[in-house]
Scaffold this motif. Structure first.
Motif, PDB file in Angstrom:
ATOM      1  N   ARG A 124      33.235 -11.152 -33.121  1.00  0.00           N
ATOM      2  CA  ARG A 124      32.068 -10.775 -33.940  1.00  0.00           C
ATOM      3  C   ARG A 124      31.377 -11.991 -34.534  1.00  0.00           C
ATOM      4  O   ARG A 124      30.163 -11.986 -34.771  1.00  0.00           O
ATOM      5  CB  ARG A 124      32.501  -9.827 -35.061  1.00  0.00           C
ATOM      6  CG  ARG A 124      32.900  -8.441 -34.592  1.00  0.00           C
ATOM      7  CD  ARG A 124      32.935  -7.466 -35.748  1.00  0.00           C
ATOM      8  NE  ARG A 124      33.911  -7.845 -36.745  1.00  0.00           N
ATOM      9  CZ  ARG A 124      35.180  -7.432 -36.752  1.00  0.00           C
ATOM     10  NH1 ARG A 124      35.612  -6.644 -35.769  1.00  0.00           N
ATOM     11  NH2 ARG A 124      36.013  -7.809 -37.701  1.00  0.00           N
ATOM     12  N   LEU A 125      32.156 -13.051 -34.786  1.00  0.00           N
ATOM     13  CA  LEU A 125      31.593 -14.255 -35.415  1.00  0.00           C
ATOM     14  C   LEU A 125      30.984 -15.224 -34.401  1.00  0.00           C
ATOM     15  O   LEU A 125      30.434 -16.258 -34.809  1.00  0.00           O
ATOM     16  CB  LEU A 125      32.684 -14.985 -36.196  1.00  0.00           C
ATOM     17  CG  LEU A 125      33.243 -14.288 -37.438  1.00  0.00           C
ATOM     18  CD1 LEU A 125      34.411 -15.085 -38.002  1.00  0.00           C
ATOM     19  CD2 LEU A 125      32.159 -14.114 -38.499  1.00  0.00           C
ATOM     20  N   ALA A 126      31.074 -14.929 -33.110  1.00  0.00           N
ATOM     21  CA  ALA A 126      30.677 -15.898 -32.073  1.00  0.00           C
ATOM     22  C   ALA A 126      29.235 -16.352 -32.241  1.00  0.00           C
ATOM     23  O   ALA A 126      28.952 -17.562 -32.288  1.00  0.00           O
ATOM     24  CB  ALA A 126      30.896 -15.288 -30.690  1.00  0.00           C
ATOM     25  N   ARG A 127      28.290 -15.420 -32.311  1.00  0.00           N
ATOM     26  CA  ARG A 127      26.884 -15.806 -32.403  1.00  0.00           C
ATOM     27  C   ARG A 127      26.531 -16.454 -33.748  1.00  0.00           C
ATOM     28  O   ARG A 127      25.858 -17.487 -33.773  1.00  0.00           O
ATOM     29  CB  ARG A 127      25.996 -14.591 -32.102  1.00  0.00           C
ATOM     30  CG  ARG A 127      25.866 -14.324 -30.603  1.00  0.00           C
ATOM     31  CD  ARG A 127      25.216 -12.999 -30.297  1.00  0.00           C
ATOM     32  NE  ARG A 127      26.160 -11.904 -30.406  1.00  0.00           N
ATOM     33  CZ  ARG A 127      25.888 -10.644 -30.121  1.00  0.00           C
ATOM     34  NH1 ARG A 127      24.665 -10.310 -29.696  1.00  0.00           N
ATOM     35  NH2 ARG A 127      26.797  -9.698 -30.239  1.00  0.00           N
ATOM     36  N   PRO A 128      26.975 -15.889 -34.907  1.00  0.00           N
ATOM     37  CA  PRO A 128      26.707 -16.587 -36.177  1.00  0.00           C
ATOM     38  C   PRO A 128      27.288 -17.997 -36.231  1.00  0.00           C
ATOM     39  O   PRO A 128      26.654 -18.918 -36.754  1.00  0.00           O
ATOM     40  CB  PRO A 128      27.361 -15.678 -37.221  1.00  0.00           C
ATOM     41  CG  PRO A 128      27.402 -14.334 -36.586  1.00  0.00           C
ATOM     42  CD  PRO A 128      27.604 -14.570 -35.133  1.00  0.00           C
ATOM     43  N   LEU A 129      28.499 -18.182 -35.677  1.00  0.00           N
ATOM     44  CA  LEU A 129      29.131 -19.507 -35.692  1.00  0.00           C
ATOM     45  C   LEU A 129      28.338 -20.495 -34.851  1.00  0.00           C
ATOM     46  O   LEU A 129      28.161 -21.665 -35.238  1.00  0.00           O
ATOM     47  CB  LEU A 129      30.568 -19.394 -35.174  1.00  0.00           C
ATOM     48  CG  LEU A 129      31.419 -20.668 -35.220  1.00  0.00           C
ATOM     49  CD1 LEU A 129      31.618 -21.113 -36.657  1.00  0.00           C
ATOM     50  CD2 LEU A 129      32.785 -20.418 -34.559  1.00  0.00           C
ATOM     51  N   PHE A 130      27.826 -20.041 -33.710  1.00  0.00           N
ATOM     52  CA  PHE A 130      27.015 -20.916 -32.857  1.00  0.00           C
ATOM     53  C   PHE A 130      25.720 -21.312 -33.558  1.00  0.00           C
ATOM     54  O   PHE A 130      25.278 -22.473 -33.476  1.00  0.00           O
ATOM     55  CB  PHE A 130      26.719 -20.213 -31.534  1.00  0.00           C
ATOM     56  CG  PHE A 130      25.977 -21.069 -30.538  1.00  0.00           C
ATOM     57  CD1 PHE A 130      26.596 -22.156 -29.936  1.00  0.00           C
ATOM     58  CD2 PHE A 130      24.654 -20.801 -30.210  1.00  0.00           C
ATOM     59  CE1 PHE A 130      25.917 -22.959 -29.024  1.00  0.00           C
ATOM     60  CE2 PHE A 130      23.976 -21.584 -29.294  1.00  0.00           C
ATOM     61  CZ  PHE A 130      24.597 -22.662 -28.698  1.00  0.00           C
ATOM     62  N   ALA A 172      32.394 -23.938 -31.371  1.00  0.00           N
ATOM     63  CA  ALA A 172      31.458 -22.817 -31.445  1.00  0.00           C
ATOM     64  C   ALA A 172      30.905 -22.455 -30.074  1.00  0.00           C
ATOM     65  O   ALA A 172      30.711 -21.268 -29.758  1.00  0.00           O
ATOM     66  CB  ALA A 172      30.312 -23.157 -32.404  1.00  0.00           C
ATOM     67  N   THR A 173      30.639 -23.444 -29.240  1.00  0.00           N
ATOM     68  CA  THR A 173      30.118 -23.181 -27.894  1.00  0.00           C
ATOM     69  C   THR A 173      31.141 -22.437 -27.052  1.00  0.00           C
ATOM     70  O   THR A 173      30.790 -21.537 -26.279  1.00  0.00           O
ATOM     71  CB  THR A 173      29.721 -24.498 -27.201  1.00  0.00           C
ATOM     72  OG1 THR A 173      28.725 -25.167 -27.991  1.00  0.00           O
ATOM     73  CG2 THR A 173      29.156 -24.236 -25.821  1.00  0.00           C
ATOM     74  N   ILE A 174      32.421 -22.794 -27.180  1.00  0.00           N
ATOM     75  CA  ILE A 174      33.468 -22.108 -26.433  1.00  0.00           C
ATOM     76  C   ILE A 174      33.551 -20.639 -26.855  1.00  0.00           C
ATOM     77  O   ILE A 174      33.615 -19.731 -26.016  1.00  0.00           O
ATOM     78  CB  ILE A 174      34.821 -22.819 -26.637  1.00  0.00           C
ATOM     79  CG1 ILE A 174      34.821 -24.161 -25.899  1.00  0.00           C
ATOM     80  CG2 ILE A 174      35.987 -21.949 -26.176  1.00  0.00           C
ATOM     81  CD1 ILE A 174      36.002 -25.042 -26.216  1.00  0.00           C
TER      82      ILE A 174
END
Length: 429
Positions: A124-130, A172-174
């Motif tokens: 769930r955090l993937a896009r906000p972290l990127f 974050a990219t990974i």
């Protein structure tokens, strides 16, 4: 009478075994799946309960701790003479060691927190972290926010440490690439819907990194993202198309950048009169250090090249000091440790994918590509097999934000392994 008693005892034994039959059947079936079940046990209270995590992959932790401890010793050895340099005259002989130990302490706390976060939350955090990583990459270029060192603006001063946004960008990219492939799984065979958006995201990151400049970090991010796309199921034709575009982009960057072009020529002949005191200076002294070490090295603390001959001996060229002080044996041990670490991380990712945890599996394999590729580049540079590039040796070289993100990434891999084992025991991740 003895016969009746014997039958009664047999029936009692049979009923007892049937009451635990479900658990035993699950354990027996788990043997055939590619997961190491050691360290995770059930707590039974009348019925099968969820698995209780009672440990982690001890071998993986042991190798990581060994690299951290050896790196700590070598950072101290490589930086002990730094106060003799007028640039570091105000420092003590233990200044870099203390900072390195503090960085490991902060990274350890952060990794403990990261280990507690379920992989569903990371997804769930993937896009906000990127997006946070992209914002930090922009902020580091802003004067009075980004800190410049040796002509590069790569750090944000946080008081207790200098944070390097490019290290967060790798992680974050990974996470983002793994999430992206899960979302695009049904269109992964179509270039414009599956590959192009991810390529655009990596290109945006690359533009910001090259503005610092930090081509090394961009190379790691590009390779990790491309590896996740390939492992996620992008077909070979599109994979080689992406690879061709990346190679062409790096060739153009070298052709149109005089100082990068000079580095390539210096790498080809570092001992020439033209390069020995210029672009080839670091590489030539790295090779001298490794050559002095021969088979068994000159002994811990006996390096001569670290005495202001070899620049960045405690960061990018730590392996050269290891080669001088521990010789071929020491360098071989370091290579084998990183080889084992990379392979183990990739196996954990494969186990997750085998249990239909595609996101977690791609994240683990992305971390494996990151650690393996960056250590390969650093070792190649130190050994003169690759052109000089500003990449540290993961888990060993001096650097607060690098150690921080390395340990957070390893903690996430350990979490994936823990969830794998928990699922194999019949619990829920």
């Amino acid at each position: 009478m003895p016969l009746i008693e014997r039958i009664r005892q047999s029936l009692s034994s049979l009923l007892s075994s049937l009451s635990g039959g479900r658990l035993q059947a699950q354990s027996a079936s788990a043997v055939h799946l590619p997961v190491n079940l050691g360290g995770y046990e059930f707590v039974q209270n009348g019925q099968v309960s969820s698995a209780q995590m009672q440990g982690v992959d001890r071998q993986l932790v042991a190798v990581v701790v060994a690299l951290l401890m050896w790196g700590m010793v070598m950072v101290y050895s490589a930086s002990i003479a730094m106060p003799d340099n007028p640039r570091f005259a105000s420092y003590t002989s233990t200044q870099f060691l203390i900072k390195h130990v503090l960085s490991i302490g902060v990274a350890f706390v952060a990794s403990l927190i990261a280990f507690q976060i379920p992989m569903q939350t990371w997804e769930r955090l993937a896009r906000p972290l990127f997006l946070v990583a992209l914002v930090l990459l922009v902020l580091v270029l802003v004067p009075h926010i980004g800190k410049g060192v040796n002509g590069a603006r790569r750090w944000i001063a946080l008081g207790f440490m200098n944070f390097q946004p490019s290290e967060l960008a790798k992680f974050a990219t990974i996470i983002y690439a793994a999430d992206y492939m899960v979302r695009k799984m049904d269109v992964k065979e179509r270039f414009f819907k599956a590959v192009l958006p991810m390529g655009t995201a990596v290109a945006m990151t690359g533009v910001l990194l090259l503005a610092e400049p930090d081509m090394g970090a961009f190379m790691v991010i590009a390779i990790a993202a491309m590896g996740i796309l390939f492992l996620g199921g992008v077909n070979a034709r599109m994979f080689f198309m992406i690879l061709g575009v990346l190679v062409a982009a790096f060739v153009m960057m070298i052709m149109f950048s005089p100082w990068r072009r000079d580095r390539i020529f210096a790498y080809l002949d570092p001992f020439s009169a033209e390069h020995a005191l210029g672009r080839g200076y670091q590489l030539s002294h790295s090779l001298i250090a490794i050559g002095r070490g021969e088979i068994f090295g000159v002994g811990l603390g006996g390096s001569v090249e670290k005495l202001h001959w070899l620049p960045e001996a405690h960061t990018d060229f730590l392996l050269a000091v290891i080669g001088e002080e521990f010789g071929l044996v020491g360098v071989t041990v370091v290579i084998m440790l990183f080889l084992w670490l990379t392979r183990r991380i990739m196996v954990i990712g494969r186990q997750a994918i085998a249990m239909d945890k595609v996101f977690a599996g791609l994240v683990a394999q992305g971390v494996g590509i990151w650690v393996g590729f960056q250590s390969f580049i650093n070792m190649g540079v130190n050994l003169g097999a690759l052109p000089t590039k500003g990449l540290t040796l993961p888990l060993m070289s001096y650097g607060g934000s690098a150690i921080l993100m390395n340990l957070v990434a390893i903690a996430v891999v350990l979490r994936i392994d823990a969830e794998n084992k928990q699922l194999m025991r019949g619990g829920r991740a």
